[in-house]
Write a protein that holds these residues in place. Structure first.
Motif, short mmCIF file in Angstrom:
data_model
loop_
_atom_site.label_atom_id
_atom_site.label_comp_id
_atom_site.label_asym_id
_atom_site.label_seq_id
_atom_site.Cartn_x
_atom_site.Cartn_y
_atom_site.Cartn_z
N ARG A 229 0.77 -1.31 0.15
CA ARG A 229 -0.09 -0.06 0.17
C ARG A 229 0.76 1.23 0.06
NH1 ARG A 229 -3.62 -3.20 3.71
NH2 ARG A 229 -5.34 -3.80 2.35
N LEU B 106 -8.31 -1.82 -8.28
CA LEU B 106 -7.63 -0.34 -7.97
C LEU B 106 -7.64 0.59 -8.94
CD1 LEU B 106 -4.72 -1.78 -5.78
CD2 LEU B 106 -6.76 -0.91 -4.97
N LEU C 138 -7.07 2.68 -1.27
CA LEU C 138 -6.31 1.69 -0.63
C LEU C 138 -6.88 1.21 0.49
CD1 LEU C 138 -2.76 3.14 -1.67
CD2 LEU C 138 -3.99 1.15 -2.66
N SER D 53 -9.24 -1.63 -0.14
CA SER D 53 -8.54 -2.75 -0.78
C SER D 53 -8.32 -3.68 0.09
CB SER D 53 -7.06 -2.53 -1.51
OG SER D 53 -6.19 -2.05 -0.65
N ILE E 101 -1.69 6.44 -5.89
CA ILE E 101 -2.92 5.79 -5.82
C ILE E 101 -3.53 6.43 -4.57
CG2 ILE E 101 -4.28 3.69 -5.43
CD1 ILE E 101 -2.76 4.28 -8.27
N SER F 11 -7.54 -7.51 -3.97
CA SER F 11 -7.68 -6.55 -4.96
C SER F 11 -6.74 -6.60 -6.03
CB SER F 11 -7.53 -5.22 -4.03
OG SER F 11 -8.57 -5.22 -3.03
#
Length: 76
Positions: A7, A33, A20, A23, A15, A27
């Motif tokens: 992450r 994503l 996240l 997620s 992102i 994922s």
């Protein structure tokens, strides 16, 4: 490598943290994503620079976060 590390890399390439946060291990980087072509290339570059992992994120597989973390563990 932990999911938190994955992450962290994804946040580093831009992102959204909110995406996240929701997620999970399953994922997928593109389908779930929503990584675009630039972000996918950036992720591929980060994985190579940080972990020495050469992975083709453009092949037919849409890797999950868990699959990428496992590939990194296998390189160590």
């Amino acid at each position: 490598m932990s999911m938190e590390s994955m992450r962290e890399i994804l946040e580093h390439i831009g992102i959204d943290a909110a995406v996240l946060e929701h997620s999970g291990h399953d994922s997928r980087i593109r389908a779930d994503l929503g990584l675009d072509s630039t972000e996918t290339t950036d992720l591929q570059t980060e994985l190579k620079q940080r972990y020495g992992l050469s992975v083709d994120l453009w092949d037919k597989d849409d890797y999950s976060l868990a699959q990428l973390a496992e590939r990194i563990r296998d390189t160590r």
